[in-house]
Design a protein around this motif. Structure first.
Motif, PDB file in Angstrom:
ATOM      1  N   GLN A  10     103.872  15.639   3.670  1.00  0.00           N
ATOM      2  CA  GLN A  10     103.045  15.964   2.508  1.00  0.00           C
ATOM      3  C   GLN A  10     103.778  15.622   1.214  1.00  0.00           C
ATOM      4  O   GLN A  10     103.186  15.120   0.255  1.00  0.00           O
ATOM      5  CB  GLN A  10     102.666  17.447   2.473  1.00  0.00           C
ATOM      6  CG  GLN A  10     102.043  17.976   3.755  1.00  0.00           C
ATOM      7  CD  GLN A  10     103.090  18.577   4.662  1.00  0.00           C
ATOM      8  OE1 GLN A  10     103.951  17.879   5.198  1.00  0.00           O
ATOM      9  NE2 GLN A  10     103.034  19.885   4.842  1.00  0.00           N
ATOM     10  N   VAL A  11     105.067  15.926   1.188  1.00  0.00           N
ATOM     11  CA  VAL A  11     105.860  15.646  -0.011  1.00  0.00           C
ATOM     12  C   VAL A  11     105.931  14.135  -0.241  1.00  0.00           C
ATOM     13  O   VAL A  11     105.711  13.645  -1.361  1.00  0.00           O
ATOM     14  CB  VAL A  11     107.282  16.236   0.137  1.00  0.00           C
ATOM     15  CG1 VAL A  11     108.212  15.706  -0.954  1.00  0.00           C
ATOM     16  CG2 VAL A  11     107.224  17.757   0.107  1.00  0.00           C
ATOM     17  N   MET A  12     106.208  13.399   0.808  1.00  0.00           N
ATOM     18  CA  MET A  12     106.293  11.944   0.665  1.00  0.00           C
ATOM     19  C   MET A  12     104.932  11.362   0.269  1.00  0.00           C
ATOM     20  O   MET A  12     104.858  10.408  -0.513  1.00  0.00           O
ATOM     21  CB  MET A  12     106.786  11.320   1.977  1.00  0.00           C
ATOM     22  CG  MET A  12     108.202  11.710   2.358  1.00  0.00           C
ATOM     23  SD  MET A  12     109.410  11.379   1.056  1.00  0.00           S
ATOM     24  CE  MET A  12     109.442   9.587   1.100  1.00  0.00           C
ATOM     25  N   GLY A  13     103.871  11.957   0.814  1.00  0.00           N
ATOM     26  CA  GLY A  13     102.530  11.490   0.476  1.00  0.00           C
ATOM     27  C   GLY A  13     102.223  11.691  -0.997  1.00  0.00           C
ATOM     28  O   GLY A  13     101.682  10.789  -1.666  1.00  0.00           O
ATOM     29  N   ARG A  14     102.557  12.881  -1.522  1.00  0.00           N
ATOM     30  CA  ARG A  14     102.301  13.140  -2.947  1.00  0.00           C
ATOM     31  C   ARG A  14     103.091  12.184  -3.819  1.00  0.00           C
ATOM     32  O   ARG A  14     102.570  11.641  -4.801  1.00  0.00           O
ATOM     33  CB  ARG A  14     102.659  14.596  -3.281  1.00  0.00           C
ATOM     34  CG  ARG A  14     101.632  15.603  -2.807  1.00  0.00           C
ATOM     35  CD  ARG A  14     101.811  16.944  -3.505  1.00  0.00           C
ATOM     36  NE  ARG A  14     103.075  17.573  -3.194  1.00  0.00           N
ATOM     37  CZ  ARG A  14     103.271  18.415  -2.164  1.00  0.00           C
ATOM     38  NH1 ARG A  14     102.265  18.708  -1.373  1.00  0.00           N
ATOM     39  NH2 ARG A  14     104.450  18.956  -1.949  1.00  0.00           N
ATOM     40  N   LEU A  15     104.335  11.962  -3.475  1.00  0.00           N
ATOM     41  CA  LEU A  15     105.150  11.047  -4.281  1.00  0.00           C
ATOM     42  C   LEU A  15     104.583   9.631  -4.224  1.00  0.00           C
ATOM     43  O   LEU A  15     104.513   8.933  -5.243  1.00  0.00           O
ATOM     44  CB  LEU A  15     106.598  11.063  -3.788  1.00  0.00           C
ATOM     45  CG  LEU A  15     107.407  12.310  -4.161  1.00  0.00           C
ATOM     46  CD1 LEU A  15     108.749  12.319  -3.423  1.00  0.00           C
ATOM     47  CD2 LEU A  15     107.647  12.373  -5.671  1.00  0.00           C
ATOM     48  N   THR A  16     104.181   9.227  -3.040  1.00  0.00           N
ATOM     49  CA  THR A  16     103.642   7.871  -2.889  1.00  0.00           C
ATOM     50  C   THR A  16     102.417   7.666  -3.767  1.00  0.00           C
ATOM     51  O   THR A  16     102.230   6.607  -4.380  1.00  0.00           O
ATOM     52  CB  THR A  16     103.276   7.621  -1.414  1.00  0.00           C
ATOM     53  OG1 THR A  16     104.441   7.812  -0.622  1.00  0.00           O
ATOM     54  CG2 THR A  16     102.747   6.218  -1.201  1.00  0.00           C
TER      55      THR A  16
END
Lengths: 91, 347
Positions: free
Chosen positions: A73-79
């Motif tokens: 989820q964190v990587m998704g938001r950053l992406t």
């Protein structure tokens, strides 16, 4: 004498590096803070200085456990929200 | 499964051990000590330790490198470390345990902490492999303990990629990163074999606990087991251990037979020992808070007042007790890295 190399095959693939942005003006800088002492301070100051010098915008700060990989989820938001990320501070 | 790429081979002009060390050093391999050249013949002989199995079966993928730990590659590193074929089943089981998600091998290998996986051998695997569970069980002097522990490290260095620097950020490293293997002295344990206490009902088993080196507990004079346990609790109670800021961290308490017998004589079973230590190994919450702004405590622990006492781990079950060693009155405590859980699997 023939001997085995000790490392063997790996599943890892070498990811292609992202193309360097020629100009950071208007791009959003994200921070992935691993919550190690002073990591947030260091990364935030770096982001501010980078923004001052280039016209980039300091964007969201995400946190992760220092001992674990960042959740999807964190990587998704950053992406979705940023074009570059500052991370990687240890103690 | 045999679809895995075969490992690379290297040519050596000589079997001179120094030449092998130099070749490995050129590639960034090895642990700095002399190595047994893993020739095809030696690796085949090692693989005979697990007969009727596929040598190219992938036992596990080891992080951070994503290395494929096939039985053959485990055997290659076993040869390098000086193992005998009868040690291979223990190593294969150890690799399975290392890859368990709750052990968090990527974190264990990558951290700045000096953590090393302690391999504990249990049950029939002890006698089958000739492991030392008695006097001097943490070493040195026994091939099985020394070489199997070393093979675990070589597997981590080579297959998992835990190379100091790019794959292992340990600030100071540590002697436990060379070899760290001990056997449970089940015959001297008043409480039976350790694996049964964690629900593993197998004739032979291994446990992997990722922690610090052993912290000695010396008690030659106490007739009262409570006094011995208080010293164990004292060894567990330190601001310098990761258990202080990380409440999920385990402790392994390796009792010598005489200390364990004193506790059994007092009527304590394994769970009683853990409960005693949970209640005695405590520190003032305010002191812990002052020492660690960065904490991984349970929410209820964060609610405690500064003047309250808090156990060094969240639940008594995080205190694991087993018996090892011979005559004498020295036990030891092995604190955890913290963000890891021990794993016990059958051999």
């Amino acid at each position: 004498m023939r001997i085995y190399a000790p490392d063997g095959p790996t599943t890892a693939t070498i990811a292609a590096g992202a193309h360097a942005a020629g100009d950071l003006k208007g791009l959003t800088i994200g921070i992935l803070d691993n919550t190690k002492p002073n990591a947030g301070l260091l990364l935030n100051r770096m982001a501010e200085r980078l923004a001052e010098r280039t016209g980039a915008i300091v964007g969201p700060v995400e946190t992760k456990n220092a001992a674990l990989a960042a959740p999807d989820q964190v990587m998704g938001r950053l992406t979705r929200q940023v074009q570059l990320v500052l991370t990687g501070s240890a103690d | 499964m045999s679809a895995v790429d075969q490992p690379k081979m290297l040519d050596l002009a000589t079997e001179d051990p120094i030449a092998v060390m130099e070749l490995f050093a050129e590639h960034g391999w090895g642990d700095g000590l002399p190595l047994v050249p893993p020739t095809i013949e030696r690796v085949e002989a090692m693989l005979a330790g697990t007969p009727d199995t596929d040598p190219d079966e992938v036992i596990a993928t080891l992080e951070p490198r994503g290395g494929l730990a096939t039985r053959r590659m485990i055997a290659v590193n076993a040869v390098l470390a000086g193992c005998a074929p009868e040690h291979l089943p223990v190593l294969v089981a150890a690799v399975r345990a290392l890859a368990a998600p709750e052990l968090n091998l990527r974190g264990v290998n990558a951290t700045t902490h000096p953590v090393a996986p302690l391999l504990i051998v249990h049950g029939e695997a002890v006698s089958a492999g000739g492991y030392n569970a008695g006097l001097g069980s943490f070493g040195p002097g026994n091939r099985a303990n020394a070489s199997t522990g070393r093979a675990v490290r070589l597997i981590l260095l080579h297959i998992a990629g835990a190379t100091p620097g790019p794959g292992d950020a340990s600030t100071q490293g540590g002697p436990a990163k060379y070899t760290y293997c001990v056997a449970e002295n089940e015959a001297a344990s008043p409480w039976g074999a350790y694996p049964a206490s964690v629900g593993v009902d197998a004739a032979g088993a291994v446990t992997l606990h990722c922690g610090e080196g052993p912290h000695n507990v010396h008690d030659m004079e106490s007739a009262d087991a409570g006094a011995i346990l208080d010293k164990v609790a004292s060894a567990m109670t330190s601001l310098g251990q990761n258990n202080a800021p990380i409440s999920q961290g385990e402790y392994f308490v390796a009792l010598c037979p005489e200390h364990a017998a004193a506790m059994a004589k007092m009527g304590l079973d394994r769970a009683d020992v853990a409960q005693w230590l949970f209640e005695k190994a405590q520190m003032r919450v305010g002191d812990l808070r002052r020492a660690f702004a960065l904490r991984a405590w349970a929410p209820w622990q964060e609610e405690l007042d500064d003047d309250a006492l808090m156990a060094m781990t969240e639940v008594p079950d995080n205190i694991k007790v087993f018996v090892t060693g011979g005559a004498g009155k020295h036990s030891c405590v092995i604190p955890s890295w913290g963000m890891t859980k021990s794993v016990t699997v059958p051999v």
